[in-house]
Design an enzyme around this catalytic site. Structure first.
Site, PDB file in Angstrom:
ATOM      1  N   ASP A  25      38.985  -7.132 -64.813  1.00 54.05           N
ATOM      2  CA  ASP A  25      39.182  -8.546 -64.471  1.00 54.05           C
ATOM      3  C   ASP A  25      40.460  -9.124 -65.064  1.00 54.05           C
ATOM      4  OD1 ASP A  25      36.754  -8.403 -63.159  1.00 54.05           O
ATOM      5  OD2 ASP A  25      35.636  -9.014 -64.937  1.00 54.05           O
ATOM      6  N   LYS A  28      44.317  -7.385 -61.552  1.00 54.19           N
ATOM      7  CA  LYS A  28      44.853  -6.214 -60.833  1.00 54.19           C
ATOM      8  C   LYS A  28      45.059  -6.552 -59.367  1.00 54.19           C
ATOM      9  CE  LYS A  28      41.236  -3.788 -62.021  1.00 54.19           C
ATOM     10  NZ  LYS A  28      40.555  -4.631 -63.010  1.00 54.19           N
ATOM     11  N   GLY A  52      35.579  -6.390 -58.501  1.00 48.11           N
ATOM     12  CA  GLY A  52      35.797  -7.639 -57.764  1.00 48.11           C
ATOM     13  C   GLY A  52      37.241  -8.018 -57.958  1.00 48.11           C
ATOM     14  N   HIS A  53      38.052  -7.857 -56.935  1.00 49.80           N
ATOM     15  CA  HIS A  53      39.491  -8.101 -57.058  1.00 49.80           C
ATOM     16  C   HIS A  53      39.851  -9.349 -56.251  1.00 49.80           C
ATOM     17  CE1 HIS A  53      40.157  -3.574 -58.061  1.00 49.80           C
ATOM     18  NE2 HIS A  53      39.401  -4.207 -58.927  1.00 49.80           N
ATOM     19  N   GLN A 255      38.223  -1.562 -62.553  1.00 48.64           N
ATOM     20  CA  GLN A 255      37.717  -1.674 -63.926  1.00 48.64           C
ATOM     21  C   GLN A 255      38.883  -1.677 -64.929  1.00 48.64           C
ATOM     22  OE1 GLN A 255      35.767   0.757 -61.763  1.00 48.64           O
ATOM     23  NE2 GLN A 255      34.878  -1.192 -61.248  1.00 48.64           N
TER      24      GLN A 255
HETATM   25  P1  GDP Z   1      40.807  -7.915 -61.204  1.00 48.70           P
HETATM   26  O1  GDP Z   1      39.405  -7.425 -61.129  1.00 48.70           O
HETATM   27  O2  GDP Z   1      41.590  -7.250 -62.275  1.00 48.70           O
HETATM   28  O3  GDP Z   1      41.514  -7.868 -59.875  1.00 48.70           O
HETATM   29  O4  GDP Z   1      40.728  -9.446 -61.621  1.00 48.70           O
HETATM   30  P2  GDP Z   1      39.691 -10.552 -61.077  1.00 48.70           P
HETATM   31  O5  GDP Z   1      40.074 -10.910 -59.699  1.00 48.70           O
HETATM   32  O6  GDP Z   1      38.289 -10.127 -61.327  1.00 48.70           O
HETATM   33  O7  GDP Z   1      39.959 -11.724 -62.097  1.00 48.70           O
HETATM   34  C1  GDP Z   1      41.233 -12.255 -62.316  1.00 48.70           C
HETATM   35  C2  GDP Z   1      41.203 -13.756 -61.988  1.00 48.70           C
HETATM   36  O8  GDP Z   1      42.352 -14.372 -62.509  1.00 48.70           O
HETATM   37  C3  GDP Z   1      41.216 -14.067 -60.511  1.00 48.70           C
HETATM   38  O9  GDP Z   1      40.478 -15.232 -60.295  1.00 48.70           O
HETATM   39  C4  GDP Z   1      42.702 -14.288 -60.205  1.00 48.70           C
HETATM   40  O10 GDP Z   1      42.903 -15.145 -59.089  1.00 48.70           O
HETATM   41  C5  GDP Z   1      43.137 -14.952 -61.465  1.00 48.70           C
HETATM   42  N1  GDP Z   1      44.536 -14.714 -61.880  1.00 48.70           N
HETATM   43  C6  GDP Z   1      45.276 -13.588 -61.743  1.00 48.70           C
HETATM   44  N2  GDP Z   1      46.465 -13.733 -62.373  1.00 48.70           N
HETATM   45  C7  GDP Z   1      46.461 -14.985 -62.912  1.00 48.70           C
HETATM   46  C8  GDP Z   1      47.398 -15.718 -63.714  1.00 48.70           C
HETATM   47  O11 GDP Z   1      48.452 -15.245 -64.081  1.00 48.70           O
HETATM   48  N3  GDP Z   1      47.023 -16.970 -64.095  1.00 48.70           N
HETATM   49  C9  GDP Z   1      45.835 -17.525 -63.745  1.00 48.70           C
HETATM   50  N4  GDP Z   1      45.574 -18.755 -64.176  1.00 48.70           N
HETATM   51  N5  GDP Z   1      44.932 -16.857 -62.997  1.00 48.70           N
HETATM   52  C10 GDP Z   1      45.242 -15.602 -62.607  1.00 48.70           C
HETATM   53  P1  IMO Z   2      37.149  -4.923 -61.814  1.00 51.98           P
HETATM   54  O1  IMO Z   2      37.744  -3.824 -60.983  1.00 51.98           O
HETATM   55  C1  IMO Z   2      34.695  -6.024 -65.237  1.00 51.98           C
HETATM   56  C2  IMO Z   2      31.274  -3.453 -66.154  1.00 51.98           C
HETATM   57  C3  IMO Z   2      29.891  -4.052 -65.945  1.00 51.98           C
HETATM   58  C4  IMO Z   2      29.121  -3.328 -67.034  1.00 51.98           C
HETATM   59  C5  IMO Z   2      29.740  -1.932 -67.010  1.00 51.98           C
HETATM   60  C6  IMO Z   2      28.950  -0.905 -66.210  1.00 51.98           C
HETATM   61  O2  IMO Z   2      36.865  -6.166 -61.072  1.00 51.98           O
HETATM   62  O3  IMO Z   2      37.973  -5.151 -63.050  1.00 51.98           O
HETATM   63  P2  IMO Z   2      28.677  -0.520 -63.585  1.00 51.98           P
HETATM   64  O4  IMO Z   2      28.103  -1.401 -62.525  1.00 51.98           O
HETATM   65  O5  IMO Z   2      30.089  -0.104 -63.340  1.00 51.98           O
HETATM   66  O6  IMO Z   2      27.786   0.653 -63.906  1.00 51.98           O
HETATM   67  O7  IMO Z   2      28.668  -1.444 -64.916  1.00 51.98           O
HETATM   68  O8  IMO Z   2      31.040  -2.089 -66.439  1.00 51.98           O
HETATM   69  N1  IMO Z   2      32.163  -3.512 -64.975  1.00 51.98           N
HETATM   70  C7  IMO Z   2      33.188  -4.368 -64.848  1.00 51.98           C
HETATM   71  N2  IMO Z   2      33.603  -5.358 -65.655  1.00 51.98           N
HETATM   72  N3  IMO Z   2      35.381  -5.747 -64.106  1.00 51.98           N
HETATM   73  C8  IMO Z   2      34.982  -4.740 -63.303  1.00 51.98           C
HETATM   74  O9  IMO Z   2      35.706  -4.348 -62.227  1.00 51.98           O
HETATM   75  C9  IMO Z   2      33.816  -4.020 -63.636  1.00 51.98           C
HETATM   76  N4  IMO Z   2      33.151  -2.994 -63.063  1.00 51.98           N
HETATM   77  C10 IMO Z   2      32.154  -2.693 -63.903  1.00 51.98           C
HETATM   78  O10 IMO Z   2      29.890  -5.447 -66.147  1.00 51.98           O
HETATM   79  O11 IMO Z   2      29.403  -3.888 -68.289  1.00 51.98           O
HETATM   80 MG    MG Z   3      37.432  -8.150 -61.236  1.00 54.33          MG
END
Ligand code: GDP
Ligand code: IMO
Ligand code: MG
Length: 503
Positions: A25, A28, A52-53, A255
């Site tokens: 999170d 990416k 969740g991207h 992840q």
């Molecule tokens: P991922 O799983 O690594 O793709 O990240 P997620 O989408 O789960 O979570 C990242 C969150 O931060 C999302 O809601 C993005 O829209 C947001 N985001 C990404 N880069 C930035 C940033 O530089 N600043 C802010 N404020 N939000 C960001």
């Molecule tokens: P992205 O790609 C954050 C965490 C779960 C749990 C552990 C094991 O969006 O960064 P699983 O369902 O994979 O067996 O869960 O890994 N986890 C993540 N945490 N971002 C993710 O993906 C994750 N995918 C799995 O919360 O702690």
């Molecule tokens: Mg994510």
């Protein structure tokens, strides 16, 4: 963005990867979307629908679980691929394809490796039932049980859905082995687990047909096969040819390193290797074929979803337990309405943690869970960089703009009982500068911080590295010195444009 510098930097690269240095999170999805302009081919290589991207384009948010985040660049010549390392859930992929088609996004150029291991309904059930006891806080998407089957040699593969008899034979044999476990699960218990608020959104398992061989065979080799047939490729041949043709290839990690099955904090891990080595392999490549890795690092704080050690967590155990118990974004928004400034200066760590969660919008993109928040941990970061390399992309740097002080963890104080660790004895009170990935040790590591002044101004609209406040640059320089790393990009907002190149 120093656009020219960045574009020049990318000209001699052919394969680049986006990999996370923390617990996921980190943004990416945003980076992949951005780099997709450069790429001809974007490949997801690890994880499954647990990811969740989030991608924000012109203020509109899109969340992908399995389809690569490059899909929003719908030019005819860009290809998005689901690699051999992905935990392939056909139901989720079809659902995402339908959503994209509904939004008029070109989905013709998706490719799927014929070798990806195949998610079956019982993997989701086993995940949810076993996590009741394991208490990892998984996403309930079947990830652990599917990769377990893969390693145990009980897995079906994408290719099998196109060969009905092969599929049926394998399913019967593998289900025979599974049944001893599954028969112990009664349907009432399964339903109760399914109703868990963090698991209900998105993906479900077909509990009526969980052990019904005919129903599974029909669904997978019928409807799913028909929908997916045209997308299937031999990934290794495809990437070999693409490399010969000098195509630009982007690998999208899922992840984060601290969740990796090989390097993550023990037990509280996911089940694939999210480090660059696992990612490259999952994309049909060797890691020495990757020219550059963007090591995505949230700054100057970090988050974790699910349970497990998190030394710099604000509010410690209280925060971990709170985030494990069904609180939602809406509930927090209501409960803390108008209190943000007070929360951010609170004596109480837990309240400051809530403040940072509100500031950063830190709620799970897959499960909606509250993400635990804490200061950026440089001990953990340096550890992650051993495996993901020296280049750092800092994201969410805009989030802490309202804070007067920023803290970075530079060491730990070990507070647990005397314990043997890698050839040495750790005693209570010892200061250590390494990251013990064994959770029973890491839970007893208290961070030692270095404090920095905040900058107290909005940086989200800045475009040039030189415009960043001196306080921000001072912290960035400190991180580079501490880790011997090099920062390439600083992200200051979720939108494509809110990206500053330091190159
Ligand atoms: P991922 O799983 O690594 O793709 O990240 P997620 O989408 O789960 O979570 C990242 C969150 O931060 C999302 O809601 C993005 O829209 C947001 N985001 C990404 N880069 C930035 C940033 O530089 N600043 C802010 N404020 N939000 C960001
Ligand atoms: P992205 O790609 C954050 C965490 C779960 C749990 C552990 C094991 O969006 O960064 P699983 O369902 O994979 O067996 O869960 O890994 N986890 C993540 N945490 N971002 C993710 O993906 C994750 N995918 C799995 O919360 O702690
Ligand atoms: Mg994510």
């Amino acid at each position: 963005m120093r656009k020219e510098n960045f574009e020049k930097f990318m000209t001699d690269k052919q394969v680049v990867a986006v990999a996370c240095n923390q617990w996921g999170d980190t943004g990416k999805g945003k980076l992949v979307d951005l780099l997709s302009n450069w790429a001809d081919i974007i490949i997801r290589g690890t994880g499954g629908a647990n990811a969740g991207h989030t991608i924000v384009v012109d203020g509109i948010q899109n969340i992908f679980h399995l389809i690569p985040s490059g899909i929003l660049h719908d030019q005819d010549n860009k290809i998005n691929v689901l690699g051999r390392g992905v935990a392939f859930d056909p139901r989720v992929v079809i659902e995402e394809l339908d959503i994209l088609a509904g939004a008029n996004i070109n989905i013709k150029n998706l490719k799927i490796s014929h070798q990806a291991p195949l998610m079956l309904p019982y993997h989701l059930l086993i995940d949810r039932v076993s996590d009741k006891k394991q208490k990892i806080g998984t996403t309930g998407r079947g990830i652990g049980p599917l990769y377990t089957d893969f390693t145990a040699r009980h897995s079906l593969f994408v290719n099998d859905i196109f060969n009905k008899e092969v599929f049926r034979d394998k399913l019967i044999k593998f289900l025979e082995i599974k049944k001893s476990t599954l028969n112990k699960i009664d349907v009432a218990q399964a339903k109760e687990i399914l109703n868990h608020p963090h698991l209900e959104n998105g993906i479900y398992f077909d509990e009526e047909n969980i052990l019904n061989i005919d129903a599974i065979v029909d669904k997978y080799t019928g409807e799913y096969a028909d929908r997916l047939r045209d997308y299937i490729i031999d990934l290794e041949n495809f990437v070999t040819k693409a490399k010969q043709e000098k195509k630009n290839i982007l690998l999208e990690g899922a992840q984060g390193l601290l969740l990796s099955i090989d390097y993550g904090t023990t037990k509280f891990q996911t089940s694939s290797d999210c480090a660059i080595a696992g990612l490259a392999k999952g994309c049909g490549l060797r890691d020495d074929q990757v020219d550059y890795v963007f090591g995505i690092t949230k700054a100057f704080y970090m988050t974790r979803v699910g349970n497990g050690p998190f030394p710099t967590e604000l509010g410690g155990k209280q925060s971990e337990e709170y985030c494990d118990s069904n609180h939602t974004k809406d509930e927090e928004a209501k409960q803390y309405a108008g209190q943000l400034d007070k929360l951010l200066v609170a004596e109480d760590g837990f309240e400051r943690g809530v403040g940072i969660r509100l500031l950063g919008g830190e709620y799970g993109a897959t499960t909606g869970r509250t993400r635990r928040t804490g200061w950026l941990d440089l001990v953990a970061l340096k550890y992650a960089m051993q495996f993901n390399g020296p280049n750092l992309t800092l994201t969410k740097v805009d989030v802490l703009s309202r804070l007067a002080k920023i803290k970075l963890a530079v060491k730990y104080k070990y507070t647990g009982p005397e314990i043997f660790y890698a050839g040495q004895k750790l005693s209570p009170g010892d200061e250590i500068d390494f990251f013990p990935r064994f959770s029973e040790i890491l839970y007893d590591c208290q961070p030692i911080y270095q404090e920095f002044d905040g900058w107290k101004s909005d940086i989200s609209q800045l475009e040039d590295y030189d415009q960043l406040p001196e306080q921000v640059k001072k912290i960035i320089n400190f991180i580079e010195d501490y880790t011997s790393g090099k920062i390439d990009v600083v992200s200051v907002g979720p939108d494509r444009g809110q990206t500053i190149s330091k190159l």
